[in-house]
Design a protein around this motif. Structure first.
Motif, PDB file in Angstrom:
ATOM      1  N   LEU A  36      -7.429  -2.198   0.590  1.00 57.52           N
ATOM      2  CA  LEU A  36      -7.036  -1.116  -0.319  1.00 57.52           C
ATOM      3  C   LEU A  36      -7.461   0.245   0.228  1.00 57.52           C
ATOM      4  O   LEU A  36      -6.717   1.223   0.117  1.00 57.52           O
ATOM      5  N   THR A  37      -8.632   0.297   0.839  1.00 59.02           N
ATOM      6  CA  THR A  37      -9.104   1.551   1.441  1.00 59.02           C
ATOM      7  C   THR A  37      -8.193   1.968   2.592  1.00 59.02           C
ATOM      8  O   THR A  37      -7.760   3.126   2.679  1.00 59.02           O
ATOM      9  N   ARG A  38      -7.876   0.996   3.464  1.00 59.36           N
ATOM     10  CA  ARG A  38      -6.992   1.304   4.590  1.00 59.36           C
ATOM     11  C   ARG A  38      -5.592   1.679   4.104  1.00 59.36           C
ATOM     12  O   ARG A  38      -4.962   2.590   4.645  1.00 59.36           O
ATOM     13  N   ALA A  39      -5.113   1.012   3.058  1.00 56.70           N
ATOM     14  CA  ALA A  39      -3.792   1.323   2.517  1.00 56.70           C
ATOM     15  C   ALA A  39      -3.772   2.725   1.910  1.00 56.70           C
ATOM     16  O   ALA A  39      -2.804   3.470   2.084  1.00 56.70           O
ATOM     17  N   THR A  40      -4.842   3.091   1.220  1.00 54.93           N
ATOM     18  CA  THR A  40      -4.927   4.433   0.650  1.00 54.93           C
ATOM     19  C   THR A  40      -4.922   5.486   1.751  1.00 54.93           C
ATOM     20  O   THR A  40      -4.185   6.478   1.683  1.00 54.93           O
ATOM     21  N   ARG A  52       1.366  -0.979   3.802  1.00 55.52           N
ATOM     22  CA  ARG A  52       1.859  -2.303   3.388  1.00 55.52           C
ATOM     23  C   ARG A  52       1.317  -3.398   4.306  1.00 55.52           C
ATOM     24  O   ARG A  52       0.966  -4.487   3.851  1.00 55.52           O
ATOM     25  N   SER A  53       1.228  -3.107   5.578  1.00 50.70           N
ATOM     26  CA  SER A  53       0.719  -4.078   6.550  1.00 50.70           C
ATOM     27  C   SER A  53      -0.734  -4.457   6.228  1.00 50.70           C
ATOM     28  O   SER A  53      -1.103  -5.636   6.299  1.00 50.70           O
ATOM     29  N   ALA A  54      -1.549  -3.483   5.885  1.00 50.50           N
ATOM     30  CA  ALA A  54      -2.950  -3.747   5.536  1.00 50.50           C
ATOM     31  C   ALA A  54      -3.023  -4.669   4.322  1.00 50.50           C
ATOM     32  O   ALA A  54      -3.816  -5.627   4.298  1.00 50.50           O
ATOM     33  N   LEU A  55      -2.189  -4.401   3.325  1.00 49.71           N
ATOM     34  CA  LEU A  55      -2.194  -5.224   2.115  1.00 49.71           C
ATOM     35  C   LEU A  55      -1.655  -6.624   2.388  1.00 49.71           C
ATOM     36  O   LEU A  55      -2.197  -7.614   1.895  1.00 49.71           O
ATOM     37  N   MET A  56      -0.604  -6.716   3.188  1.00 48.62           N
ATOM     38  CA  MET A  56      -0.017  -8.020   3.486  1.00 48.62           C
ATOM     39  C   MET A  56      -1.000  -8.907   4.257  1.00 48.62           C
ATOM     40  O   MET A  56      -1.088 -10.118   3.995  1.00 48.62           O
TER      41      MET A  56
END
Length: 106
Positions: A36-40, A52-56
Motif C-alpha cells: 500500500l505504501t509503494r502503491a501510494t 497496481r503491480s505492487a498491489l497485485m
C-alpha cells in the motif's frame, strides 16, 4: 492422508505450526502495508501501472500463504482489492484513491 513434504513438520509439531501461522499472519500484514505504501508513492507520481503491480504482487503472496483462508487473510485481500479499485485511472486515484489507499495503511 498424504501431506506434502514441506508441510510434514506441521503434522509432527502442531505447536510449531501454530507459531509459524502467527508469524505468517504478521508477515502478510507487513506485505500489505508495504504494498500500500509503494502503491501510494507510485500513484502520487502518476504511475498507476507500478501502483497496481505492487498491489497485485502482495495479492499473490497473501493468496499463496498458509493463512490465506483465515479471517485476517481474507480482510487483507479485501483491503488490497479495494485499493486496486481506486487505481484504475489517474483521475480516479486523484479523486478518491489516494485518500483510500492511505487510509487503509493506518
Amino acid at each position: 492422508e498424504e501431506v506434502p513434504a514441506a508441510r510434514e513438520w506441521e503434522r509432527r509439531d502442531p505447536a510449531a505450526a501454530a507459531s509459524n501461522a502467527a508469524v505468517e499472519r504478521q508477515r502478510n500484514r507487513y506485505l500489505v502495508v508495504d504494498a500500500l505504501t509503494r502503491a501510494t508513492n507510485a500513484g502520487d507520481c502518476g504511475s498507476m501501472e507500478e501502483a497496481r503491480s505492487a498491489l497485485m504482487e502482495a495479492m499473490r503472496q497473501v493468496q499463496s500463504s498458509s493463512t490465506a483462508q483465515e479471517a485476517m487473510g481474507q480482510a487483507l485481500m479485501e483491503d488490497l482489492e479495494q485499493a486496486m479499485g481506486q487505481l484504475r485511472t489517474t483521475a480516479e486515484y486523484e479523486a478518491a484513491g489516494h485518500a483510500m489507499v492511505s487510509w487503509i495503511q493506518c
